[in-house]
Design an enzyme around this catalytic site. Sequence first.
Site, PDB file in Angstrom:
ATOM      1  N   GLY A 188       0.849  -1.198   0.000  1.00  0.00           N
ATOM      2  CA  GLY A 188       0.000   0.000   0.000  1.00  0.00           C
ATOM      3  C   GLY A 188       0.879   1.241   0.000  1.00  0.00           C
ATOM      4  O   GLY A 188       0.603   2.214   0.696  1.00  0.00           O
TER       5      GLY A 188
ATOM      6  N   ASP B 290       0.911  -1.575  -4.687  1.00  0.00           N
ATOM      7  CA  ASP B 290      -0.375  -0.914  -4.400  1.00  0.00           C
ATOM      8  C   ASP B 290      -1.376  -1.353  -5.461  1.00  0.00           C
ATOM      9  O   ASP B 290      -1.049  -2.155  -6.345  1.00  0.00           O
ATOM     10  CB  ASP B 290      -0.206   0.622  -4.387  1.00  0.00           C
ATOM     11  CG  ASP B 290      -1.239   1.315  -3.493  1.00  0.00           C
ATOM     12  OD1 ASP B 290      -2.447   1.186  -3.774  1.00  0.00           O
ATOM     13  OD2 ASP B 290      -0.855   1.985  -2.522  1.00  0.00           O
TER      14      ASP B 290
ATOM     15  N   ASP C 245      -3.278  -6.938  -5.320  1.00  0.00           N
ATOM     16  CA  ASP C 245      -4.223  -6.866  -4.201  1.00  0.00           C
ATOM     17  C   ASP C 245      -3.596  -7.548  -2.990  1.00  0.00           C
ATOM     18  O   ASP C 245      -3.331  -8.754  -3.022  1.00  0.00           O
ATOM     19  CB  ASP C 245      -5.522  -7.588  -4.622  1.00  0.00           C
ATOM     20  CG  ASP C 245      -6.551  -7.636  -3.509  1.00  0.00           C
ATOM     21  OD1 ASP C 245      -6.299  -7.043  -2.435  1.00  0.00           O
ATOM     22  OD2 ASP C 245      -7.601  -8.267  -3.720  1.00  0.00           O
ATOM     23  N   MET C 246      -3.348  -6.772  -1.943  1.00  0.00           N
ATOM     24  CA  MET C 246      -2.652  -7.314  -0.764  1.00  0.00           C
ATOM     25  C   MET C 246      -3.465  -8.403  -0.058  1.00  0.00           C
ATOM     26  O   MET C 246      -2.925  -9.150   0.747  1.00  0.00           O
ATOM     27  CB  MET C 246      -2.321  -6.185   0.208  1.00  0.00           C
ATOM     28  CG  MET C 246      -3.510  -5.481   0.794  1.00  0.00           C
ATOM     29  SD  MET C 246      -3.007  -3.955   1.601  1.00  0.00           S
ATOM     30  CE  MET C 246      -4.600  -3.211   1.930  1.00  0.00           C
TER      31      MET C 246
ATOM     32  N   HIS D  23      -4.624   0.097   9.815  1.00  0.00           N
ATOM     33  CA  HIS D  23      -5.698   0.803  10.540  1.00  0.00           C
ATOM     34  C   HIS D  23      -6.956   1.002   9.673  1.00  0.00           C
ATOM     35  O   HIS D  23      -7.998   1.361  10.180  1.00  0.00           O
ATOM     36  CB  HIS D  23      -5.198   2.141  11.126  1.00  0.00           C
ATOM     37  CG  HIS D  23      -5.015   3.237  10.125  1.00  0.00           C
ATOM     38  ND1 HIS D  23      -4.896   4.562  10.506  1.00  0.00           N
ATOM     39  CD2 HIS D  23      -4.920   3.237   8.776  1.00  0.00           C
ATOM     40  CE1 HIS D  23      -4.743   5.303   9.423  1.00  0.00           C
ATOM     41  NE2 HIS D  23      -4.752   4.534   8.369  1.00  0.00           N
ATOM     42  N   ASP D  24      -6.821   0.761   8.364  1.00  0.00           N
ATOM     43  CA  ASP D  24      -7.989   0.900   7.475  1.00  0.00           C
ATOM     44  C   ASP D  24      -8.910  -0.317   7.546  1.00  0.00           C
ATOM     45  O   ASP D  24      -9.991  -0.297   6.952  1.00  0.00           O
ATOM     46  CB  ASP D  24      -7.539   1.026   6.013  1.00  0.00           C
ATOM     47  CG  ASP D  24      -6.885   2.369   5.724  1.00  0.00           C
ATOM     48  OD1 ASP D  24      -7.184   3.340   6.433  1.00  0.00           O
ATOM     49  OD2 ASP D  24      -6.065   2.445   4.784  1.00  0.00           O
TER      50      ASP D  24
ATOM     51  N   GLU E 265       2.276   2.769  12.519  1.00  0.00           N
ATOM     52  CA  GLU E 265       0.866   3.054  12.840  1.00  0.00           C
ATOM     53  C   GLU E 265       0.775   3.686  14.229  1.00  0.00           C
ATOM     54  O   GLU E 265       1.715   3.594  15.022  1.00  0.00           O
ATOM     55  CB  GLU E 265       0.057   1.740  12.892  1.00  0.00           C
ATOM     56  CG  GLU E 265      -0.172   1.056  11.572  1.00  0.00           C
ATOM     57  CD  GLU E 265      -1.390   1.580  10.797  1.00  0.00           C
ATOM     58  OE1 GLU E 265      -2.022   2.561  11.230  1.00  0.00           O
ATOM     59  OE2 GLU E 265      -1.692   0.987   9.752  1.00  0.00           O
TER      60      GLU E 265
ATOM     61  N   GLU F 240      -7.921   2.516  15.060  1.00  0.00           N
ATOM     62  CA  GLU F 240      -6.587   2.573  15.641  1.00  0.00           C
ATOM     63  C   GLU F 240      -6.552   1.542  16.761  1.00  0.00           C
ATOM     64  O   GLU F 240      -7.585   1.242  17.365  1.00  0.00           O
ATOM     65  CB  GLU F 240      -6.276   3.975  16.169  1.00  0.00           C
ATOM     66  CG  GLU F 240      -6.332   5.065  15.112  1.00  0.00           C
ATOM     67  CD  GLU F 240      -5.377   4.845  13.932  1.00  0.00           C
ATOM     68  OE1 GLU F 240      -4.401   4.083  14.065  1.00  0.00           O
ATOM     69  OE2 GLU F 240      -5.644   5.422  12.861  1.00  0.00           O
TER      70      GLU F 240
HETATM   71  C1  SAM Z   1      -4.125   5.239   3.813  1.00  0.00           C
HETATM   72  S1  SAM Z   1      -3.296   4.971   2.305  1.00  0.00           S
HETATM   73  C2  SAM Z   1      -1.609   4.879   2.861  1.00  0.00           C
HETATM   74  C3  SAM Z   1      -0.620   5.113   1.776  1.00  0.00           C
HETATM   75  C4  SAM Z   1       0.855   5.080   2.224  1.00  0.00           C
HETATM   76  N1  SAM Z   1       1.224   3.838   2.844  1.00  0.00           N
HETATM   77  C5  SAM Z   1       1.144   6.246   3.143  1.00  0.00           C
HETATM   78  O1  SAM Z   1       1.137   6.087   4.352  1.00  0.00           O
HETATM   79  O2  SAM Z   1       1.376   7.339   2.625  1.00  0.00           O
HETATM   80  C6  SAM Z   1      -3.700   3.291   1.993  1.00  0.00           C
HETATM   81  C7  SAM Z   1      -3.098   2.724   0.708  1.00  0.00           C
HETATM   82  O3  SAM Z   1      -3.541   1.351   0.572  1.00  0.00           O
HETATM   83  C8  SAM Z   1      -3.791   1.104  -0.791  1.00  0.00           C
HETATM   84  N2  SAM Z   1      -4.694  -0.058  -0.912  1.00  0.00           N
HETATM   85  C9  SAM Z   1      -6.016  -0.124  -0.612  1.00  0.00           C
HETATM   86  N3  SAM Z   1      -6.490  -1.350  -0.860  1.00  0.00           N
HETATM   87  C10 SAM Z   1      -5.436  -2.091  -1.333  1.00  0.00           C
HETATM   88  C11 SAM Z   1      -5.293  -3.463  -1.755  1.00  0.00           C
HETATM   89  N4  SAM Z   1      -6.337  -4.278  -1.725  1.00  0.00           N
HETATM   90  N5  SAM Z   1      -4.076  -3.873  -2.156  1.00  0.00           N
HETATM   91  C12 SAM Z   1      -3.005  -3.024  -2.201  1.00  0.00           C
HETATM   92  N6  SAM Z   1      -3.087  -1.725  -1.789  1.00  0.00           N
HETATM   93  C13 SAM Z   1      -4.274  -1.262  -1.366  1.00  0.00           C
HETATM   94  C14 SAM Z   1      -4.433   2.415  -1.257  1.00  0.00           C
HETATM   95  O4  SAM Z   1      -4.411   2.537  -2.662  1.00  0.00           O
HETATM   96  C15 SAM Z   1      -3.567   3.441  -0.532  1.00  0.00           C
HETATM   97  O5  SAM Z   1      -2.437   3.825  -1.312  1.00  0.00           O
END
Ligand code: SAM
Length: 356
Positions: free
Chosen positions: A199, A222, A242-243, A260-261, A291, A322
């Site tokens: 990500g 990402d 896709d992670m 945290h998402d 985090e 969080e």
């Molecule tokens: C909150 S952002 C954080 C970005 C970066 N790590 C930072 O702190 O600046 C979350 C990231 O997760 C990526 N993301 C969301 N779902 C994903 C998935 N299924 N696989 C890979 N990346 C994903 C989003 O595109 C985004 O860039």
Amino acid sequence: MEGVEKSEAAYVDDEIAQAQVKIWRILFGFTEMAAAKCAVELGIPDILENHGDPMTLSQLSSALNCSSTALFRIMRFLMNRGIFQEKITKQGSMGYAQTALSRLLTKDGNESLASMLLFQSSSAIIAPWHYLSSRVLDDKTSAFVRAHGMDIWQHGAENPDDAKLLDEAMASDTRRTIPAVLEGCPEIFDGLSSVVNVGGGDGTALRILIKACPWIRGINFDLPRVVAAAPECEGMEHVGGDMFTSVPKANAAFLKWILHDWNDDECIQILKNCREAISEYGSAGKVIIVEAVIEEKGGDELKDGGLVLDMVMLAQTDKGKERTAEEWTYVLREAGFTRHTIKNIQSVLSVIEAFP
Ligand SMILES: C[S@@+](CC[C@H](N)C(=O)[O-])C[C@H]1O[C@@H](n2cnc3c(N)ncnc32)[C@H](O)[C@@H]1O
């Protein structure tokens, strides 16, 4: 009067007076964000920075090509909040000058958080805050989905301008946080041959990391649409995917502001995929997580930011939150990690190193 003890009634009066001040600040808390956003949109921090000397109201209003009435009131309010200050110009008039706070709001510059302010104050991101009470009453539908009919990632896919704001906001935080990680615990990158940033957005974190630790080969991982727009950088490759399915193999997996998402089950799935990604490296492999580690009572001023971020998660994500140290221990153990350490750095975020 000296020597005269305060009566209980006087203490109660004090408490009421303080409560009235505090509630007023809470009721109108949004004004600080709105006025700061106005200054950023107008580029006032940049105009003052480029001018060098303090600027009079008339100089600033000519630079902005506007009348001075509303501008004067905005500047008076922002100076009262410590954003901008009054200083004497070379000609001896009163002028506006930058402060440490307004320097954080210039449009570029490594320390700038202007993009974060523009993102957090954008209509798409403000809308879900109106649905917090609905979210409390019905935990199944997130505030963001109530506001937009889809989650934040889908919204980004369908609204490129909002996605750009999000990516820039994340990058602006990363430009501040990664140096804090490197300064607070440089040893965690010693001897690592490769790092996959899960990500990793537009690759900002890895660009800073590789510059400081040139022995590391970077893999920025990402969603395909995100890496497609990311700039190329020597020493780093972009991989889309896709992670939740799999993570590219590396000596260490790095995750900042990812876990945290997601809820615990999703977090455990991502962490299991990260453990698989580092498995070839045996005990030399590790996962580095950046985090918030929240303290129930807020902790010091930096740690208190974690509780604020938790509200942001409640408004902006489906199931994100969080986590306390105990909650981190739970997800890491469930994902199969045998031990982990938590280090505080000069940031709201902490560094968690987890080992297989
Ligand atoms: C909150 S952002 C954080 C970005 C970066 N790590 C930072 O702190 O600046 C979350 C990231 O997760 C990526 N993301 C969301 N779902 C994903 C998935 N299924 N696989 C890979 N990346 C994903 C989003 O595109 C985004 O860039």
